[in-house]
Motif scaffolding. Structure first.
Motif, mmCIF file in Angstrom:
data_model
loop_
_atom_site.group_PDB
_atom_site.id
_atom_site.type_symbol
_atom_site.label_atom_id
_atom_site.label_comp_id
_atom_site.label_asym_id
_atom_site.label_seq_id
_atom_site.Cartn_x
_atom_site.Cartn_y
_atom_site.Cartn_z
ATOM 1 N N TRP A 120 0.818 -1.218 0.000
ATOM 2 C CA TRP A 120 0.000 0.000 0.000
ATOM 3 C C TRP A 120 0.847 1.261 0.000
ATOM 4 O O TRP A 120 0.488 2.266 -0.590
ATOM 5 C CB TRP A 120 -0.910 0.011 1.224
ATOM 6 N N PHE A 121 1.999 1.195 0.685
ATOM 7 C CA PHE A 121 2.842 2.384 0.826
ATOM 8 C C PHE A 121 4.284 2.069 0.417
ATOM 9 O O PHE A 121 5.183 2.025 1.254
ATOM 10 C CB PHE A 121 2.826 2.896 2.280
ATOM 11 N N PRO A 122 4.516 1.836 -0.871
ATOM 12 C CA PRO A 122 5.878 1.543 -1.332
ATOM 13 C C PRO A 122 6.797 2.733 -1.134
ATOM 14 O O PRO A 122 6.358 3.880 -1.134
ATOM 15 C CB PRO A 122 5.681 1.224 -2.819
ATOM 16 N N GLN A 123 8.067 2.452 -0.980
ATOM 17 C CA GLN A 123 9.056 3.490 -0.694
ATOM 18 C C GLN A 123 9.019 4.623 -1.710
ATOM 19 O O GLN A 123 9.125 5.794 -1.367
ATOM 20 C CB GLN A 123 10.459 2.866 -0.661
ATOM 21 N N GLN A 124 8.865 4.280 -2.980
ATOM 22 C CA GLN A 124 8.949 5.302 -4.011
ATOM 23 C C GLN A 124 7.784 6.291 -3.964
ATOM 24 O O GLN A 124 7.857 7.387 -4.521
ATOM 25 C CB GLN A 124 9.032 4.665 -5.404
ATOM 26 N N GLN A 125 6.676 5.914 -3.288
ATOM 27 C CA GLN A 125 5.528 6.811 -3.199
ATOM 28 C C GLN A 125 5.583 7.678 -1.944
ATOM 29 O O GLN A 125 4.744 8.546 -1.759
ATOM 30 C CB GLN A 125 4.229 5.990 -3.201
ATOM 31 N N GLN A 126 6.560 7.409 -1.085
ATOM 32 C CA GLN A 126 6.656 8.144 0.162
ATOM 33 C C GLN A 126 7.520 9.399 -0.016
ATOM 34 O O GLN A 126 8.572 9.565 0.592
ATOM 35 C CB GLN A 126 7.233 7.242 1.264
ATOM 36 N N GLU A 127 7.042 10.273 -0.880
ATOM 37 C CA GLU A 127 7.753 11.520 -1.115
ATOM 38 C C GLU A 127 6.777 12.584 -1.589
ATOM 39 O O GLU A 127 5.668 12.291 -2.021
ATOM 40 C CB GLU A 127 8.864 11.330 -2.145
ATOM 41 N N ARG A 128 7.164 13.810 -1.457
ATOM 42 C CA ARG A 128 6.326 14.929 -1.860
ATOM 43 C C ARG A 128 7.213 15.924 -2.605
ATOM 44 O O ARG A 128 8.253 16.328 -2.113
ATOM 45 C CB ARG A 128 5.694 15.589 -0.627
ATOM 46 N N GLY A 129 6.805 16.293 -3.802
ATOM 47 C CA GLY A 129 7.604 17.217 -4.580
ATOM 48 C C GLY A 129 8.945 16.645 -4.976
ATOM 49 O O GLY A 129 9.925 17.362 -5.137
ATOM 50 N N GLY A 130 8.997 15.307 -5.103
ATOM 51 C CA GLY A 130 10.248 14.673 -5.512
ATOM 52 C C GLY A 130 11.231 14.452 -4.388
ATOM 53 O O GLY A 130 12.340 13.982 -4.625
ATOM 54 N N HIS A 131 10.836 14.766 -3.138
ATOM 55 C CA HIS A 131 11.744 14.607 -2.000
ATOM 56 C C HIS A 131 11.112 13.732 -0.930
ATOM 57 O O HIS A 131 9.893 13.796 -0.702
ATOM 58 C CB HIS A 131 12.091 15.969 -1.396
ATOM 59 N N PRO A 132 11.908 12.917 -0.229
ATOM 60 C CA PRO A 132 11.375 12.093 0.852
ATOM 61 C C PRO A 132 10.766 12.966 1.951
ATOM 62 O O PRO A 132 11.292 14.028 2.275
ATOM 63 C CB PRO A 132 12.620 11.353 1.373
ATOM 64 N N VAL A 133 9.634 12.512 2.515
ATOM 65 C CA VAL A 133 8.964 13.272 3.573
ATOM 66 C C VAL A 133 9.446 12.743 4.924
ATOM 67 O O VAL A 133 9.207 11.591 5.269
ATOM 68 C CB VAL A 133 7.431 13.136 3.471
ATOM 69 N N THR A 134 10.126 13.576 5.674
ATOM 70 C CA THR A 134 10.679 13.154 6.961
ATOM 71 C C THR A 134 10.057 13.874 8.147
ATOM 72 O O THR A 134 10.300 13.491 9.291
ATOM 73 C CB THR A 134 12.207 13.392 6.990
ATOM 74 N N THR A 135 9.257 14.903 7.894
ATOM 75 C CA THR A 135 8.620 15.654 8.976
ATOM 76 C C THR A 135 7.171 15.933 8.640
ATOM 77 O O THR A 135 6.885 16.485 7.567
ATOM 78 C CB THR A 135 9.343 16.997 9.218
ATOM 79 N N PRO A 136 6.226 15.598 9.526
ATOM 80 C CA PRO A 136 4.813 15.854 9.227
ATOM 81 C C PRO A 136 4.447 17.317 9.435
ATOM 82 O O PRO A 136 5.082 18.025 10.221
ATOM 83 C CB PRO A 136 4.086 14.969 10.242
ATOM 84 N N SER A 137 3.425 17.757 8.755
ATOM 85 C CA SER A 137 2.862 19.081 9.009
ATOM 86 C C SER A 137 1.959 18.970 10.231
ATOM 87 O O SER A 137 1.757 17.879 10.774
ATOM 88 C CB SER A 137 2.045 19.538 7.801
ATOM 89 N N ILE A 143 -3.550 13.815 12.197
ATOM 90 C CA ILE A 143 -4.067 12.575 11.612
ATOM 91 C C ILE A 143 -3.324 11.365 12.189
ATOM 92 O O ILE A 143 -3.925 10.338 12.506
ATOM 93 C CB ILE A 143 -3.946 12.614 10.079
ATOM 94 N N ILE A 144 -2.015 11.491 12.348
ATOM 95 C CA ILE A 144 -1.229 10.416 12.960
ATOM 96 C C ILE A 144 -1.733 10.165 14.387
ATOM 97 O O ILE A 144 -1.837 9.022 14.838
ATOM 98 C CB ILE A 144 0.266 10.772 12.966
ATOM 99 N N GLY A 145 -2.064 11.249 15.087
ATOM 100 C CA GLY A 145 -2.604 11.122 16.436
ATOM 101 C C GLY A 145 -3.930 10.388 16.458
ATOM 102 O O GLY A 145 -4.213 9.624 17.388
ATOM 103 N N LEU A 146 -4.753 10.594 15.435
ATOM 104 C CA LEU A 146 -6.029 9.875 15.338
ATOM 105 C C LEU A 146 -5.784 8.378 15.154
ATOM 106 O O LEU A 146 -6.500 7.546 15.732
ATOM 107 C CB LEU A 146 -6.854 10.418 14.173
ATOM 108 N N PHE A 147 -4.791 8.039 14.356
ATOM 109 C CA PHE A 147 -4.453 6.625 14.166
ATOM 110 C C PHE A 147 -3.995 6.006 15.491
ATOM 111 O O PHE A 147 -4.303 4.844 15.767
ATOM 112 C CB PHE A 147 -3.336 6.485 13.124
ATOM 113 N N GLN A 148 -3.280 6.773 16.288
ATOM 114 C CA GLN A 148 -2.809 6.252 17.562
ATOM 115 C C GLN A 148 -3.977 5.823 18.456
ATOM 116 O O GLN A 148 -3.856 4.883 19.248
ATOM 117 C CB GLN A 148 -1.949 7.289 18.298
ATOM 118 N N CYS A 149 -5.119 6.482 18.324
ATOM 119 C CA CYS A 149 -6.290 6.180 19.159
ATOM 120 C C CYS A 149 -6.783 4.757 18.952
ATOM 121 O O CYS A 149 -7.404 4.174 19.852
ATOM 122 C CB CYS A 149 -7.414 7.164 18.874
ATOM 123 N N ILE A 150 -6.525 4.188 17.780
ATOM 124 C CA ILE A 150 -6.955 2.812 17.508
ATOM 125 C C ILE A 150 -6.294 1.858 18.490
ATOM 126 O O ILE A 150 -6.853 0.813 18.847
ATOM 127 C CB ILE A 150 -6.618 2.415 16.062
#
Length: 276
Positions: A120-137, A143-150
């Motif tokens: 579902w989340f291959p490495q090559q798709q884990q980027e934005r604007g051609g760069h790897p995303v290492t910090t969330p907005s 949204i990550i916090g909502l997932f933690q609630c599960i």
């Protein structure tokens, strides 16, 4: 609970706290297999020794904690959803913590999910604007916090839920795992503080003074448990991040399905695995 049982639980906690296999689920299973009596102290112990494990995050990533104030605000935003859910559902969560059946089912379900996460989340798709995303907005952190609630359901795995949340926001595997580690610090500290407060209030209602809250053996078990969990987690963090960055999550999915399947089989054979 004996000292060797306390140490074994701490080893299990240190090994599994940051792996997507559910540390709480594994400690419940271990407690059941060891026949540990479910007292107010043993339940508290399972939560408090997580402090030792999460302290290892501060040691491994201490430089990251000297980042901008923005880093802490994002952690706060991600932390808020679990605060609300935890306060609203605490009694229900505590009830689930005593069920090995729930843990077994969630291990299997979570394992099936992990089998497909890499697809579902291959490495090559884990980027934005051609760069790897290492910090969330901020939005992504929430949204990550909502997932933690599960992960309030035992066996789901806070680490797995949070990491998957990060992957949905296009974070790299390494960045998603590390943000899950950072988020564990306020989450588990708050959980331990709340349980300690509840434990104190329960004791106060029974006329027990603060100085008599814990026996000498219980104090030593808490100290030893936290130290053991800290040392083991220190090693587990580095191994996990390198492993998942290179190989993904499939192996953890297979492991979860096997363990959960064995537990369901034992339960189906009416072998008592409930906390006694």
């Amino acid at each position: 609970m004996t000292y060797w049982q306390a140490i074994l639980l701490a080893i299990v906690e240190g090994l599994t706290e940051f792996l997507p296999v559910s540390s709480t689920g594994h400690m419940i299973i271990t407690s059941a297999l060891l026949g540990i009596t479910a007292t107010s102290f043993t339940k508290l112990y399972l939560v408090v020794i997580q402090l030792g494990a999460i302290l290892s995050v501060l040691v491994v990533y201490w430089r990251r904690f000297f980042q901008s104030f923005d880093f802490y605000l994002k952690l706060l935003v991600a932390f808020l959803p679990i605060v609300v859910v935890g306060l609203l559902l605490k009694k229900h969560i505590d009830a689930l913590l005593e069920s090995v059946t729930v843990v077994a089912l969630m291990l299997v379900v979570g394992g099936v999910v992990l089998l497909f996460v890499d697809k579902w989340f291959p490495q090559q798709q884990q980027e934005r604007g051609g760069h790897p995303v290492t910090t969330p907005s901020y939005r992504e952190a929430f949204i990550i916090g909502l997932f933690q609630c599960i992960a309030v359901v035992p066996g789901v795995s806070r680490s797995a839920a949070t990491i998957i949340g990060g992957l949905t926001q296009k974070l790299t595997r390494r960045a998603a795992a590390e943000f899950a580690f950072f988020l564990a610090m306020p989450t588990m500290t708050a959980a331990a503080a709340k349980d300690l407060l509840d434990y104190y209030q329960e004791a106060s209602e029974q006329g027990i003074q603060l100085g008599d809250l814990f026996s000498r053996d219980e104090i030593m078990q808490l100290l030893v448990g936290n130290v053991v969990a800290f040392v083991v987690a220190l090693l587990a963090i580095r191994l996990f991040v390198n492993f998942v960055a290179k190989y993904g999550f499939r192996a953890f999915g297979v492991y979860r399905i096997i363990v959960g399947g064995i537990l369901l089989l034992l339960i189906g054979l009416k072998i008592n695995l409930q906390l006694v």
